[in-house]
Motif scaffolding. Structure first.
Motif, PDB file in Angstrom:
ATOM      1  N   ASP A  57      53.104  21.476 -26.438  1.00  0.00           N
ATOM      2  CA  ASP A  57      51.739  21.799 -26.861  1.00  0.00           C
ATOM      3  C   ASP A  57      50.845  20.574 -26.650  1.00  0.00           C
ATOM      4  O   ASP A  57      51.309  19.436 -26.744  1.00  0.00           O
ATOM      5  N   ASP A  58      49.558  20.820 -26.400  1.00  0.00           N
ATOM      6  CA  ASP A  58      48.585  19.741 -26.186  1.00  0.00           C
ATOM      7  C   ASP A  58      49.106  18.694 -25.209  1.00  0.00           C
ATOM      8  O   ASP A  58      49.190  17.504 -25.506  1.00  0.00           O
ATOM      9  N   GLU A  97      53.527  22.034 -36.123  1.00  0.00           N
ATOM     10  CA  GLU A  97      53.357  23.471 -36.348  1.00  0.00           C
ATOM     11  C   GLU A  97      54.582  24.263 -35.915  1.00  0.00           C
ATOM     12  O   GLU A  97      54.913  25.287 -36.496  1.00  0.00           O
ATOM     13  N   SER A 157      47.806  27.256 -29.778  1.00  0.00           N
ATOM     14  CA  SER A 157      49.076  27.022 -30.470  1.00  0.00           C
ATOM     15  C   SER A 157      49.611  28.327 -31.042  1.00  0.00           C
ATOM     16  O   SER A 157      50.827  28.551 -31.063  1.00  0.00           O
ATOM     17  N   LYS A 185      51.206  17.359 -33.665  1.00  0.00           N
ATOM     18  CA  LYS A 185      51.269  18.138 -34.908  1.00  0.00           C
ATOM     19  C   LYS A 185      52.688  18.513 -35.304  1.00  0.00           C
ATOM     20  O   LYS A 185      53.643  18.130 -34.659  1.00  0.00           O
TER      21      LYS A 185
END
Ligand SMILES: Nc1ncnc2c1ncn2[C@@H]1O[C@H](COP(=O)(O)OP(=O)(O)O)[C@@H](O)[C@H]1O
Ligand SMILES: [Mg+2]
Length: 559
Positions: A316-317, A136, A110, A134
């Protein structure tokens, strides 16, 4: 007497020393030159031997990595440093071949993504950065906004996407693509697919003339009323949709005109999809990407040219978006990866593991930035995808750590893997709620239409709804908190699934559930799962007090 010269060994030595940067100085270059001229004298040959010996020692004792330093990464934005601390710059052309960033949790993926996004948020071109769990990326968004960018933040409560709407293509194609994405995301198969397609087609008759598209709730209502169709398939379609409506409320499914794809494509947006259940995340992302793709096709090569036409898409992810589902179908995203390259759409996907990502997709994500891997299965896959020799594979297995990656760019002039170090530069915390509010409102200028009649609408007709009691005054225990967290993090599952997720026994979980419902933390919905009146599933809806309890536990540090 002088030993005869072993020409083969000398050649191998020279190649090795040169590759790993041991002939970069004046004397080294002289050795190379004299060798090429066939005039390497005894003294220079001894110098070469000494350097190679030192190099082999350094390798054996792990003082250096066995990879060459990258050549030609000198235009674009910096993503990190090479082993000699020179910046590694990556151009838009290199990103166009799509990037997979595998690494175990905590390997620094990340952080690398944030580093990539920071300059992109300030540059020309569209940017969609998304998170499935998340929050972030909002730090990077607000940081960029403080420097004059305008990066919008979209959350569950502000998302205005109509997954059944596809701008800029002819109606037949729009219907097929929307129905396909809808059925794949919600795991609707067989006859259910035919029903969804028929429903979208019939509803378009009604709405397209008014410049609108039907929303998913319209589709639900149509399927409910279409009694002539196969009852079992209808019930299955309704149930799949109902579970999503319960888990995140109906409002995200009520937009008869969602944000227009052409406008979104030009903007910079951070999507926080954490509040949605998995099928809805898939639906939204599939729909966004299909829209972007067709908007690009529609714009034609001229409209795509220049920086303005570029769109960087980074989730992300993203493993769940890329891995094959049970049906063995490629996900919409996986299919897209094979198409979007010529459309100036760049895909960038950090993932915790590559197992489950089909080879056909990996072949279309030709840049690999590999972090520390958690399993030997991942290591095997990556080592073979990057064609790593055994020594390099061994080094990767033991040396990649937080912020250290092995990178390879599929269409760079230098396609050899190299070590990439990412320096740690934390972003400042968010202290100003107004900044966040402003970022959330940046897409408000786009035209949208909400189906007003569905305000307060609920899909349960024959369902039993256990009404919420007054929220509790007294505190809740650790096990109950774990159960609430499981419900919030995995919305829309049958109630039985949460015991395991929360790590408590089934009987206790049932007792806690009843208690939490009674105390106003959860609401139960019972949804018929078969047309023949089989046992209904109970789906849990976390209420406000549940969110509050989990948040305040987090703040106290108990969670
Ligand atoms: N390049 C780096 N150098 C040092 N520490 C880092 C670096 N990148 C991340 N970290 C630290 O490691 C932790 C995990 O990083 P993160 O980027 O969230 O990993 P991932 O996304 O792979 O789980 C972060 O809390 C951060 O403090
Ligand atoms: Mg991460």
């Amino acid at each position: 007497m002088m030993r005869p010269i072993d020409h083969k060994k000398r050649r191998d030595d020279l190649i090795k020393a040169e590759k790993l940067g041991r002939l970069d100085d004046a004397l080294g270059r002289t050795i190379l030159r004299m060798h090429h001229m066939g005039e390497l004298d005894h003294e220079l040959a001894e110098e070469l031997d000494a350097r190679v010996l030192k190099l082999e020692d350094d390798l054996a004792f792990d003082r250096i990595d066995p990879f060459t330093r990258p050549v030609g990464f000198d235009s674009g934005d910096a993503i990190g440093l090479d082993s000699a601390s020179n910046p590694v710059l990556v151009s838009d052309e290199l990103l166009a071949t799509h990037t997979l960033l595998p690494g175990a949790s905590g390997s620094g993926k990340s952080h690398l993504l944030l580093g990539l996004l920071r300059p992109k948020m300030l540059a020309d071109g569209g940017l969609w950065a998304g998170e499935l769990y998340k929050k972030e990326l909002r730090h990077a968004a607000l940081h960029a906004n403080r420097r004059g960018a305008s990066v919008a933040i979209v959350t569950r409560d502000t998302l205005r996407v109509n997954a059944l709407q596809l701008d800029g293509v002819d109606r037949g194609l729009a219907e097929t693509v929307a129905a396909d994405n809808f059925c794949r995301s919600f795991s609707i198969g067989g006859r259910g697919r035919a029903i969804v397609s028929a429903g979208i087609h019939a509803l378009n008759e009604k709405f397209l003339g008014r410049g609108l598209s039907p929303c998913p709730v319209d589709l639900w209502v149509w399927v409910k009323a279409a009694e002539g169709l196969n009852a079992q398939a209808r019930a299955a379609v309704l149930d799949r949709m109902t579970a999503q409506f319960v888990a995140c409320g109906v409002e995200p499914f009520c937009w008869r005109r969602g944000w227009p794809a052409l406008d979104l494509k030009r903007r910079k947006i951070v999507f926080e999809l954490g509040g949605f259940p998995e099928p809805t995340k898939k639906l939204v992302i599939g729909s966004l990407l299909m829209s972007a793709m067709y908007a690009s096709i529609h714009a034609g090569p001229a409209g795509r040219g220049g920086h303005g036409g570029r769109l960087l898409v980074a989730f992300d992810d993203a493993l769940r978006l890329l891995a094959q589902d049970e049906s063995g179908d490629l996900t919409p995203l996986a299919e897209l990866a094979s198409l979007v390259r010529s459309l100036r759409i760049q895909l960038f996907f950090p993932v915790q593991s590559v197992s489950g990502i089909p080879l056909s997709l990996r072949a279309n994500l030709s840049n690999i930035i590999c972090g520390r891997l958690a399993t030997s299965e991942d290591l095997n896959i990556i080592a073979s995808d990057m064609s790593l020799p055994p020594q390099a594979r061994k080094w990767v297995a033991s040396h990649l750590g937080r912020g250290t990656f092995l990178a390879r760019f599929g269409e760079a002039s230098d396609r050899r893997p190299f070590v990439l170090r990412v320096p740690y530069t934390p972003l400042p915390p968010i202290t100003d709620a107004c900044e966040l509010q402003h970022a959330k409102s940046l897409l408000d200028d786009l035209p949208t239409v909400l189906a007003d009649e569905y305000r307060g609408w609920s899909p349960y007709e024959k369902a039993v709804v256990a009404e919420a009691a007054k929220p509790a005054e007294h505190g809740i225990g650790a096990a109950e908190l774990a159960l609430l967290k499981a419900v919030i993090a995995n919305p829309g599952l049958p109630s039985g699934a949460y015991a395991k997720l929360a790590g408590i026994g089934g009987v206790r979980a049932r007792r806690f559930r009843k208690d939490l419902v009674g105390r106003g933390y959860l609401r139960e919905h019972s949804v018929a799962t078969s047309a023949r009146g089989g046992r209904p599933s109970i789906i849990l809806e976390p209420l406000d007090s549940a969110h509050k309890a989990v948040t305040s536990a987090k703040e106290r540090g108990d969670a």
